[in-house]
Scaffold this motif. Structure first.
Motif, PDB file in Angstrom:
ATOM      1  N   THR A   1     -26.063   8.924  23.578  1.00  0.00           N
ATOM      2  CA  THR A   1     -27.246   8.072  23.760  1.00  0.00           C
ATOM      3  C   THR A   1     -28.328   8.336  22.720  1.00  0.00           C
ATOM      4  O   THR A   1     -29.129   7.452  22.420  1.00  0.00           O
ATOM      5  CB  THR A   1     -27.876   8.286  25.151  1.00  0.00           C
ATOM      6  OG1 THR A   1     -28.340   9.645  25.256  1.00  0.00           O
ATOM      7  CG2 THR A   1     -26.879   8.000  26.262  1.00  0.00           C
ATOM      8  N   GLY A   2     -28.388   9.574  22.192  1.00  0.00           N
ATOM      9  CA  GLY A   2     -29.482   9.929  21.292  1.00  0.00           C
ATOM     10  C   GLY A   2     -30.801  10.087  22.027  1.00  0.00           C
ATOM     11  O   GLY A   2     -31.862  10.166  21.406  1.00  0.00           O
ATOM     12  N   ALA A   3     -30.749  10.156  23.352  1.00  0.00           N
ATOM     13  CA  ALA A   3     -31.973  10.290  24.148  1.00  0.00           C
ATOM     14  C   ALA A   3     -32.488  11.726  24.097  1.00  0.00           C
ATOM     15  O   ALA A   3     -31.753  12.657  23.761  1.00  0.00           O
ATOM     16  CB  ALA A   3     -31.706   9.880  25.596  1.00  0.00           C
ATOM     17  N   ARG A   4     -33.758  11.886  24.430  1.00  0.00           N
ATOM     18  CA  ARG A   4     -34.346  13.224  24.496  1.00  0.00           C
ATOM     19  C   ARG A   4     -33.726  13.999  25.658  1.00  0.00           C
ATOM     20  O   ARG A   4     -33.280  13.412  26.642  1.00  0.00           O
ATOM     21  CB  ARG A   4     -35.866  13.128  24.680  1.00  0.00           C
ATOM     22  CG  ARG A   4     -36.563  12.382  23.544  1.00  0.00           C
ATOM     23  CD  ARG A   4     -38.035  12.160  23.837  1.00  0.00           C
ATOM     24  NE  ARG A   4     -38.684  11.408  22.762  1.00  0.00           N
ATOM     25  CZ  ARG A   4     -38.771  10.084  22.711  1.00  0.00           C
ATOM     26  NH1 ARG A   4     -38.248   9.358  23.699  1.00  0.00           N
ATOM     27  NH2 ARG A   4     -39.370   9.485  21.704  1.00  0.00           N
ATOM     28  N   ARG A   5     -33.733  15.334  25.545  1.00  0.00           N
ATOM     29  CA  ARG A   5     -33.092  16.175  26.557  1.00  0.00           C
ATOM     30  C   ARG A   5     -33.605  15.866  27.966  1.00  0.00           C
ATOM     31  O   ARG A   5     -32.817  15.690  28.904  1.00  0.00           O
ATOM     32  CB  ARG A   5     -33.342  17.653  26.237  1.00  0.00           C
ATOM     33  CG  ARG A   5     -32.690  18.611  27.226  1.00  0.00           C
ATOM     34  CD  ARG A   5     -33.037  20.059  26.923  1.00  0.00           C
ATOM     35  NE  ARG A   5     -34.404  20.386  27.288  1.00  0.00           N
ATOM     36  CZ  ARG A   5     -35.384  20.640  26.420  1.00  0.00           C
ATOM     37  NH1 ARG A   5     -35.154  20.596  25.129  1.00  0.00           N
ATOM     38  NH2 ARG A   5     -36.599  20.942  26.830  1.00  0.00           N
ATOM     39  N   ASN A   6     -34.922  15.774  28.123  1.00  0.00           N
ATOM     40  CA  ASN A   6     -35.487  15.555  29.458  1.00  0.00           C
ATOM     41  C   ASN A   6     -35.273  14.127  29.955  1.00  0.00           C
ATOM     42  O   ASN A   6     -35.348  13.870  31.155  1.00  0.00           O
ATOM     43  CB  ASN A   6     -36.977  15.907  29.470  1.00  0.00           C
ATOM     44  CG  ASN A   6     -37.199  17.407  29.447  1.00  0.00           C
ATOM     45  OD1 ASN A   6     -36.370  18.171  29.934  1.00  0.00           O
ATOM     46  ND2 ASN A   6     -38.305  17.850  28.873  1.00  0.00           N
ATOM     47  N   GLU A   7     -35.020  13.192  29.044  1.00  0.00           N
ATOM     48  CA  GLU A   7     -34.676  11.829  29.459  1.00  0.00           C
ATOM     49  C   GLU A   7     -33.254  11.791  30.016  1.00  0.00           C
ATOM     50  O   GLU A   7     -32.982  11.086  30.995  1.00  0.00           O
ATOM     51  CB  GLU A   7     -34.814  10.871  28.276  1.00  0.00           C
ATOM     52  CG  GLU A   7     -36.249  10.632  27.848  1.00  0.00           C
ATOM     53  CD  GLU A   7     -36.368   9.805  26.577  1.00  0.00           C
ATOM     54  OE1 GLU A   7     -37.468   9.273  26.311  1.00  0.00           O
ATOM     55  OE2 GLU A   7     -35.367   9.696  25.835  1.00  0.00           O
ATOM     56  N   VAL A   8     -32.352  12.551  29.389  1.00  0.00           N
ATOM     57  CA  VAL A   8     -30.974  12.633  29.887  1.00  0.00           C
ATOM     58  C   VAL A   8     -30.949  13.325  31.243  1.00  0.00           C
ATOM     59  O   VAL A   8     -30.285  12.874  32.185  1.00  0.00           O
ATOM     60  CB  VAL A   8     -30.079  13.388  28.874  1.00  0.00           C
ATOM     61  CG1 VAL A   8     -28.719  13.719  29.487  1.00  0.00           C
ATOM     62  CG2 VAL A   8     -29.893  12.546  27.615  1.00  0.00           C
ATOM     63  N   LYS A   9     -31.696  14.422  31.367  1.00  0.00           N
ATOM     64  CA  LYS A   9     -31.724  15.162  32.636  1.00  0.00           C
ATOM     65  C   LYS A   9     -32.362  14.344  33.755  1.00  0.00           C
ATOM     66  O   LYS A   9     -32.093  14.583  34.935  1.00  0.00           O
ATOM     67  CB  LYS A   9     -32.482  16.475  32.449  1.00  0.00           C
ATOM     68  CG  LYS A   9     -31.723  17.503  31.613  1.00  0.00           C
ATOM     69  CD  LYS A   9     -32.612  18.656  31.187  1.00  0.00           C
ATOM     70  CE  LYS A   9     -33.222  19.360  32.366  1.00  0.00           C
ATOM     71  NZ  LYS A   9     -34.100  20.476  31.951  1.00  0.00           N
ATOM     72  N   ALA A  10     -33.217  13.375  33.398  1.00  0.00           N
ATOM     73  CA  ALA A  10     -33.903  12.551  34.406  1.00  0.00           C
ATOM     74  C   ALA A  10     -33.096  11.321  34.809  1.00  0.00           C
ATOM     75  O   ALA A  10     -33.493  10.590  35.718  1.00  0.00           O
ATOM     76  CB  ALA A  10     -35.266  12.109  33.871  1.00  0.00           C
ATOM     77  N   LEU A  11     -31.974  11.084  34.144  1.00  0.00           N
ATOM     78  CA  LEU A  11     -31.189   9.877  34.407  1.00  0.00           C
ATOM     79  C   LEU A  11     -30.640   9.891  35.836  1.00  0.00           C
ATOM     80  O   LEU A  11     -30.040  10.870  36.279  1.00  0.00           O
ATOM     81  CB  LEU A  11     -30.034   9.792  33.404  1.00  0.00           C
ATOM     82  CG  LEU A  11     -29.267   8.468  33.346  1.00  0.00           C
ATOM     83  CD1 LEU A  11     -30.175   7.341  32.883  1.00  0.00           C
ATOM     84  CD2 LEU A  11     -28.064   8.605  32.409  1.00  0.00           C
TER      85      LEU A  11
ATOM     86  N   ARG B   1     -29.828  14.559  19.193  1.00  0.00           N
ATOM     87  CA  ARG B   1     -30.562  13.306  18.957  1.00  0.00           C
ATOM     88  C   ARG B   1     -30.580  12.973  17.467  1.00  0.00           C
ATOM     89  O   ARG B   1     -30.341  11.825  17.073  1.00  0.00           O
ATOM     90  CB  ARG B   1     -31.980  13.471  19.501  1.00  0.00           C
ATOM     91  CG  ARG B   1     -32.923  12.292  19.328  1.00  0.00           C
ATOM     92  CD  ARG B   1     -34.207  12.601  20.100  1.00  0.00           C
ATOM     93  NE  ARG B   1     -35.293  11.679  19.812  1.00  0.00           N
ATOM     94  CZ  ARG B   1     -35.464  10.499  20.397  1.00  0.00           C
ATOM     95  NH1 ARG B   1     -34.584  10.074  21.281  1.00  0.00           N
ATOM     96  NH2 ARG B   1     -36.507   9.735  20.104  1.00  0.00           N
ATOM     97  N   HIS B   2     -30.840  13.994  16.637  1.00  0.00           N
ATOM     98  CA  HIS B   2     -30.861  13.761  15.191  1.00  0.00           C
ATOM     99  C   HIS B   2     -29.465  13.423  14.663  1.00  0.00           C
ATOM    100  O   HIS B   2     -29.321  12.597  13.756  1.00  0.00           O
ATOM    101  CB  HIS B   2     -31.420  14.992  14.474  1.00  0.00           C
ATOM    102  CG  HIS B   2     -32.867  15.250  14.763  1.00  0.00           C
ATOM    103  ND1 HIS B   2     -33.826  14.266  14.690  1.00  0.00           N
ATOM    104  CD2 HIS B   2     -33.527  16.379  15.138  1.00  0.00           C
ATOM    105  CE1 HIS B   2     -35.005  14.769  15.007  1.00  0.00           C
ATOM    106  NE2 HIS B   2     -34.851  16.045  15.280  1.00  0.00           N
ATOM    107  N   MET B   3     -28.446  14.066  15.222  1.00  0.00           N
ATOM    108  CA  MET B   3     -27.077  13.748  14.805  1.00  0.00           C
ATOM    109  C   MET B   3     -26.733  12.305  15.131  1.00  0.00           C
ATOM    110  O   MET B   3     -26.110  11.596  14.337  1.00  0.00           O
ATOM    111  CB  MET B   3     -26.082  14.685  15.506  1.00  0.00           C
ATOM    112  CG  MET B   3     -25.876  16.010  14.824  1.00  0.00           C
ATOM    113  SD  MET B   3     -24.237  16.702  15.168  1.00  0.00           S
ATOM    114  CE  MET B   3     -23.186  15.651  14.185  1.00  0.00           C
ATOM    115  N   HIS B   4     -27.133  11.862  16.317  1.00  0.00           N
ATOM    116  CA  HIS B   4     -26.868  10.491  16.749  1.00  0.00           C
ATOM    117  C   HIS B   4     -27.449   9.496  15.743  1.00  0.00           C
ATOM    118  O   HIS B   4     -26.761   8.575  15.281  1.00  0.00           O
ATOM    119  CB  HIS B   4     -27.486  10.271  18.132  1.00  0.00           C
ATOM    120  CG  HIS B   4     -27.219   8.920  18.719  1.00  0.00           C
ATOM    121  ND1 HIS B   4     -26.081   8.638  19.440  1.00  0.00           N
ATOM    122  CD2 HIS B   4     -27.938   7.766  18.684  1.00  0.00           C
ATOM    123  CE1 HIS B   4     -26.111   7.365  19.830  1.00  0.00           C
ATOM    124  NE2 HIS B   4     -27.226   6.821  19.383  1.00  0.00           N
ATOM    125  N   ALA B   5     -28.717   9.709  15.383  1.00  0.00           N
ATOM    126  CA  ALA B   5     -29.384   8.795  14.453  1.00  0.00           C
ATOM    127  C   ALA B   5     -28.776   8.875  13.054  1.00  0.00           C
ATOM    128  O   ALA B   5     -28.581   7.848  12.389  1.00  0.00           O
ATOM    129  CB  ALA B   5     -30.875   9.120  14.395  1.00  0.00           C
TER     130      ALA B   5
END
Length: 389
Positions: A201-211, A328-332
């Motif tokens: 997803t390239g989402a931030r760590r806390n965004e993934v944990k909040a899913l 996230r940086h790898m994704h982008a």
């Protein structure tokens, strides 16, 4: 209460709190980016003042007004509207500063004192330049507040020079290394789905944990990112009275977004939903807040657990750990190298503007610029040869 805009475009107000022990009028100065935010600050301050949490005068506390006094008051006045994580970082920063300078009288603190402290952090502690600059910014802001509130005329922090920051090259994994890591995580880690989502997803760590599962649209093939998650300290848990280790917050840039995923990843999410339900049934637990990324017992996945598991997998694969944020940086970077439109990448990452995306990944876009220049020259040369013939 007369709120007005200053020359810098910020809203400000002075609150009169009466007369101190020496017969001098005591005032408090508050400022904010918007009028609405300033009203909230004033309301929070007045409530704290009414509860006796803030002294009305520097002379009511002690004969001298120390760095600890100033930073504590600055924290209470200026951070109520900030996110939980940002407030925690501010408090941690203030604690580190007051260990060394806390007992100094703000009227006697000199630029030499501050420079000596910063040099010690750089030379003895090996602190990063960005962290040193963060302390300089805090010193300036706190003393500016103290001068406007009438606590001091000392402007020593204004003589501190910010250190020049150099961009450090990110040591990202190769695509092959990422594949090896994810394959090992799928096979050997109970938290494999968290790492898959971080990468895909390239989402931030806390965004993934909040899913949460209500934001996973399995049939449509996307996840809806509409919140982040903050890990609470013991004091914050006591204050919230919920007993939970976490609290949902808005995303960092307040931007909700849909992130589309490939069919393989959506299939893995379907499989994980079944596995998670079976684990919860086996242990007789209920899922906490319907979170996607949990422990095998359905509980909130805290940062310590995640980092420990991450390092364990890296050791098993034989990889040097990068930062978890570097997924996230790898994704982008992978998307940019495959000529994905920069606007699409901005939307996937949740940046407020395309300029932010281009600035962060300028090293990749520069390489693409060179490729574009070479392609243009190649086309011109071909046309020249055709004309000669």
């Amino acid at each position: 209460m007369n709120m007005k805009k200053n020359d810098k475009g910020k809203w400000e107000v002075r609150l009169s709190l009466g007369i101190d022990a020496r017969g001098k009028r005591v005032q408090k100065y508050l400022s904010a980016s918007t009028k609405q935010e300033l009203r909230a600050k004033v309301s929070a301050f007045e409530q704290a003042y009414a509860n006796g949490e803030i002294a009305t005068s520097i002379h009511e506390r002690r004969k001298t007004y120390t760095v600890t006094d100033l930073l504590d008051e600055y924290f209470e006045v200026h951070t109520p509207s900030l996110s939980i994580n940002t407030r925690r970082n501010y408090r941690s920063l203030i604690t580190c500063i007051t260990k060394h300078l806390g007992t100094h009288d703000i009227n006697r603190l000199t630029a030499r004192h501050l420079e000596s402290y910063l040099s010690m952090l750089e030379k003895e502690k090996g602190m990063k330049t960005s962290s040193v600059n963060l302390r300089i910014v805090l010193f300036r802001a706190a003393f500016d507040y103290a001068r406007q509130a009438g606590y001091t005329k000392n402007d020593a922090p204004m003589f501190l020079k910010r250190r020049k920051e150099t961009k450090t090259k990110r040591n990202l994994w190769t695509v092959d290394e990422l594949v090896r890591f994810l394959d090992t995580a799928r096979e050997h880690s109970p938290y494999w789905v968290t790492f898959v989502l971080l990468a895909m997803t390239g989402a931030r760590r806390n965004e993934v944990k909040a899913l949460t599962w209500d934001c996973v649209h399995l049939d449509e093939g996307y996840v809806h990112i509409n919140k982040s998650i903050a890990q609470l300290t013991a004091a914050q848990r006591h204050e919230s009275r919920t007993g939970k280790l976490h609290q949902f917050t808005p995303p960092k840039t307040k931007r909700n977004r849909d992130v589309y995923l490939d069919a393989g990843t959506m299939s893995e999410l379907r499989r994980w939903r079944v596995e998670q339900a079976e684990l919860l049934l086996r242990f007789g637990e209920k899922p906490e807040d319907d979170l996607v990324c949990t422990t095998p017992f359905g509980k909130y996945l805290n940062d310590t657990l995640l980092r420990t598991e991450y390092r364990r997998i890296c050791t098993r694969v034989g990889l040097t750990p990068m930062r978890i944020h570097d997924f996230r940086h790898m994704h982008a970077t992978i998307l940019l190298n495959n000529d994905t439109n920069i606007k699409v990448i901005q939307e996937r990452l949740g940046h407020t503007s395309i300029a932010t995306t281009m600035n962060i990944y300028s090293h990749v876009t520069e390489a693409k610029q060179k490729d574009a220049a070479n392609a243009f020259r190649l086309q011109i040369d071909r046309e020249k040869k055709r004309n000669v013939q």
